[in-house]
Design an enzyme around this catalytic site. Structure first.
Site, PDB file in Angstrom:
ATOM      1  N   CYS A 132      -1.683   2.919 -64.738  1.00 43.68           N
ATOM      2  CA  CYS A 132      -1.746   4.254 -65.343  1.00 43.68           C
ATOM      3  C   CYS A 132      -0.344   4.704 -65.745  1.00 43.68           C
ATOM      4  CB  CYS A 132      -2.360   5.260 -64.373  1.00 43.68           C
ATOM      5  SG  CYS A 132      -2.471   6.918 -65.089  1.00 43.68           S
ATOM      6  N   CYS A 135       0.598   8.500 -64.727  1.00 40.34           N
ATOM      7  CA  CYS A 135       0.826   8.689 -63.290  1.00 40.34           C
ATOM      8  C   CYS A 135       2.116   7.998 -62.856  1.00 40.34           C
ATOM      9  CB  CYS A 135      -0.361   8.181 -62.483  1.00 40.34           C
ATOM     10  SG  CYS A 135      -1.875   9.171 -62.726  1.00 40.34           S
TER      11      CYS A 135
END
Length: 186
Positions: A132, A135
């Site tokens: 991700c 993130c």
């Protein structure tokens, strides 16, 4: 001892992975809770039973507290949720979704019960495994803004990579009917 047995039991083709696992268990750049929390969060992110069990046994033997163990498991859980959601927003061409509130509960990220640097390092490790980018950037940026070194963040990434590799080798061997001869707790 549990990780030494795990490294020794890996097949010959994974000798580099075993050597990296041993080197990372001896790593001193991170504090012991930071290091073992990265291992635990990464193991839970991949969820291969033999790896989770060996890593948790090693972490507890090294003196990791029950609070840190729970927070590392929590980092894996909350990032499993957040990594899917925020990675999807990154992948969608329609940017309208990024403007919407996520409406996902994530209070653990604000009050993890351990030092914020520790928790963010664990979130970086899990986010690397799940791929991700948002993130990763968010937690890495928070760490760097608080003065955590690039080498510390890199160590968390290395732990994630090696733990992931160990877990995938174990899963591959199990799928091939080979196993690695480790006792599995019930």
């Amino acid at each position: 001892m549990a990780l030494e047995a795990l490294a020794a039991a890996l097949p010959r083709y994974a000798a580099d992975v075993a050597a990296n696992l041993k080197a990372l268990t001896e790593e001193t750049l991170l504090s012991e809770p930071q290091k073992w929390g990265c291992f635990i969060a990464s193991a839970h992110a991949v969820a291969t039973p033999a790896a989770v069990q060996a890593i948790e046994a090693a972490a507890l033997a090294a003196g990791l507290s029950a609070d840190a163990l729970a927070a590392a498991r929590g980092a894996a859980a909350i990032m499993a949720q957040n990594n899917v959601y925020f990675r999807a927003l990154t992948l969608l061409k329609n940017r309208d979704y990024a403007a919407l509130r996520s409406r996902l509960r994530m209070s653990l990220a604000f009050n993890p019960g351990v030092p914020k640097d520790d928790f963010d390092l664990w979130c970086v490790a899990v986010s690397a495994i799940h791929g991700c980018p948002d993130c990763l950037d968010s937690h890495e940026g928070a760490l760097r803004s608080r003065g955590v070194s690039a080498e510390a963040v890199q160590t968390a990434l290395r732990i994630a990579a090696v733990t992931h590799a160990v877990s995938r080798v174990l899963a591959g061997e199990a799928a091939a009917g080979q196993g690695v001869g480790l006792p599995v707790s019930t």
